[in-house]
Design an enzyme around this catalytic site. Structure first.
Site, short mmCIF file in Angstrom:
data_model
loop_
_atom_site.label_atom_id
_atom_site.label_comp_id
_atom_site.label_asym_id
_atom_site.label_seq_id
_atom_site.Cartn_x
_atom_site.Cartn_y
_atom_site.Cartn_z
N THR A 4 0.84 -1.20 0.00
CA THR A 4 0.00 0.00 0.00
C THR A 4 0.87 1.24 0.00
O THR A 4 1.95 1.24 0.58
CB THR A 4 -0.96 0.04 1.22
OG1 THR A 4 -1.74 1.23 1.16
CG2 THR A 4 -0.24 0.01 2.55
N ASN A 6 -0.59 3.98 1.02
CA ASN A 6 -1.26 4.77 2.06
C ASN A 6 -0.51 4.57 3.39
O ASN A 6 -0.53 3.49 3.97
CB ASN A 6 -2.72 4.29 2.15
CG ASN A 6 -3.53 5.03 3.18
OD1 ASN A 6 -3.01 5.47 4.21
ND2 ASN A 6 -4.82 5.17 2.92
N GLU A 34 -4.47 -1.56 -11.71
CA GLU A 34 -5.84 -1.10 -11.97
C GLU A 34 -6.83 -1.98 -11.21
O GLU A 34 -6.83 -3.20 -11.37
CB GLU A 34 -6.13 -1.18 -13.46
CG GLU A 34 -5.81 0.14 -14.15
CD GLU A 34 -6.51 0.22 -15.48
OE1 GLU A 34 -7.73 0.50 -15.50
OE2 GLU A 34 -5.82 -0.05 -16.47
N ASP A 63 -8.01 -4.37 0.21
CA ASP A 63 -8.89 -3.45 -0.53
C ASP A 63 -10.05 -3.18 0.40
O ASP A 63 -10.64 -4.11 0.97
CB ASP A 63 -9.37 -4.03 -1.85
CG ASP A 63 -9.96 -2.92 -2.72
OD1 ASP A 63 -9.26 -1.91 -2.94
OD2 ASP A 63 -11.12 -3.02 -3.14
N PHE A 157 -7.89 8.21 8.95
CA PHE A 157 -7.77 8.75 7.59
C PHE A 157 -9.09 8.54 6.84
O PHE A 157 -10.05 7.99 7.39
CB PHE A 157 -6.62 8.07 6.83
CG PHE A 157 -6.87 6.60 6.52
CD1 PHE A 157 -6.60 5.64 7.47
CD2 PHE A 157 -7.37 6.21 5.29
CE1 PHE A 157 -6.84 4.29 7.20
CE2 PHE A 157 -7.61 4.87 5.01
CZ PHE A 157 -7.34 3.91 5.97
N GLY A 158 -9.12 8.96 5.60
CA GLY A 158 -10.26 8.70 4.71
C GLY A 158 -11.59 9.16 5.30
O GLY A 158 -11.76 10.31 5.71
N TYR A 159 -12.53 8.23 5.35
CA TYR A 159 -13.89 8.56 5.79
C TYR A 159 -14.05 8.51 7.32
O TYR A 159 -15.17 8.67 7.82
CB TYR A 159 -14.89 7.59 5.15
CG TYR A 159 -14.97 7.68 3.63
CD1 TYR A 159 -15.75 8.64 3.00
CD2 TYR A 159 -14.25 6.80 2.81
CE1 TYR A 159 -15.83 8.73 1.62
CE2 TYR A 159 -14.32 6.88 1.43
CZ TYR A 159 -15.11 7.84 0.84
OH TYR A 159 -15.18 7.93 -0.53
N ASP A 160 -12.97 8.26 8.07
CA ASP A 160 -13.09 8.16 9.53
C ASP A 160 -13.83 9.34 10.18
O ASP A 160 -14.65 9.12 11.08
CB ASP A 160 -11.70 8.02 10.19
CG ASP A 160 -11.10 6.62 9.99
OD1 ASP A 160 -11.86 5.71 9.60
OD2 ASP A 160 -9.90 6.47 10.23
P1 IMP Z 1 -8.04 1.31 -1.47
O1 IMP Z 1 -6.68 1.83 -1.14
O2 IMP Z 1 -8.32 1.12 -2.90
O3 IMP Z 1 -8.38 0.09 -0.65
O4 IMP Z 1 -9.03 2.47 -1.07
C1 IMP Z 1 -9.60 2.49 0.14
C2 IMP Z 1 -10.32 3.81 0.35
O5 IMP Z 1 -11.42 3.51 1.19
C3 IMP Z 1 -9.44 4.80 1.07
O6 IMP Z 1 -8.88 5.74 0.23
C4 IMP Z 1 -10.44 5.46 2.02
O7 IMP Z 1 -11.07 6.49 1.34
C5 IMP Z 1 -11.46 4.37 2.29
N1 IMP Z 1 -11.12 3.61 3.51
C6 IMP Z 1 -10.68 2.33 3.62
N2 IMP Z 1 -10.46 2.00 4.90
C7 IMP Z 1 -10.74 3.09 5.62
C8 IMP Z 1 -10.68 3.36 7.01
O8 IMP Z 1 -10.26 2.55 7.86
N3 IMP Z 1 -11.06 4.59 7.38
C9 IMP Z 1 -11.50 5.52 6.49
N4 IMP Z 1 -11.54 5.33 5.18
C10 IMP Z 1 -11.18 4.11 4.74
#
Ligand code: IMP
Length: 199
Positions: A4, A6, A34, A63, A157-160
């Protein structure tokens, strides 16, 4: 290897795997895989397989994403790039696109749910570990909850910041023990015993 780019995800997964007493590394460089499948599990498999093939060491890929009931399961596998999706794009204005991606995704969700009473949602994680070309293991996990009315908190992060787990009254971005209750933790638990045997 944890596949990852991230940083937060890497930290979460490696801290959860500490008990295995194995050093996890980042890939030497990021692959542009992709994510063409329409399930979390298949996309995790595509990532893990691509990294295994490129670098030849056991590869763990996650994912994950947010599934919102009132939006018919969206953003789902499009969670990372939801702000770019045609679906619901009418709620974003040109100036909103100056925001960081995570904030923009959250804004889009909140606007789409503005007059919606059903705020039920869940985080889903699928994790695949490829050990060789032909041997892989997987685990899946979910964290159920609700979409908040507004963002809060600064952890995670993200939608937390807009996700309130069931049984809590604050968002996941306020919860310091996120790694103990998360969808990713549950997915890792599901494959942990098998992982111990094959690593
Ligand atoms: P991936 O890297 O393609 O799996 O994308 C996952 C996306 O889902 C991230 O960019 C976040 O927007 C969201 N996501 C996944 N896990 C979390 C989490 O634990 N907290 C908040 N957002 C999450």
């Amino acid at each position: 290897m944890i596949c990852t780019s991230n940083k937060k995800k890497f930290e979460e997964i490696s801290s959860m795997l500490k008990a295995l007493n194995i050093e996890f590394v980042k890939p030497p460089y990021e692959l542009d895989v992709e994510e063409t499948a329409n399930t979390f599990l298949s996309n995790a498999y595509l990532k893990a397989r691509a990294y295994y093939e490129a670098f030849g060491i056991p590869a763990l890929a996650d994912d994950s994403g947010l599934v919102i009931e009132a939006l018919g399961g969206r953003p789902g596998v499009y969670s990372a790039r939801f702000y770019k999706e045609e679906f619901g794009s009418h709620v974003l204005k040109e100036e909103d696109y100056n925001l960081p991606k995570d904030d923009l995704n959250n804004l889009k969700v909140l606007r789409l749910l503005e007059n919606e009473e059903n705020r039920r949602a869940k985080f889903v994680s699928a994790i695949v570990v490829m050990m060789s070309n032909s041997q892989g293991i997987f685990g899946e996990g979910e964290l159920k909850g609700y979409i908040a009315k507004e963002p809060s908190g600064s952890l995670g992060f993200g939608y937390d910041p807009i996700f309130i787990p069931e049984g809590y009254d604050v968002s996941l971005a306020n919860i310091e023990h996120k790694n103990e209750i998360s969808h990713r933790r549950k997915a890792l638990n599901a494959l942990f015993d098998m992982l111990k045997k094959v690593l």
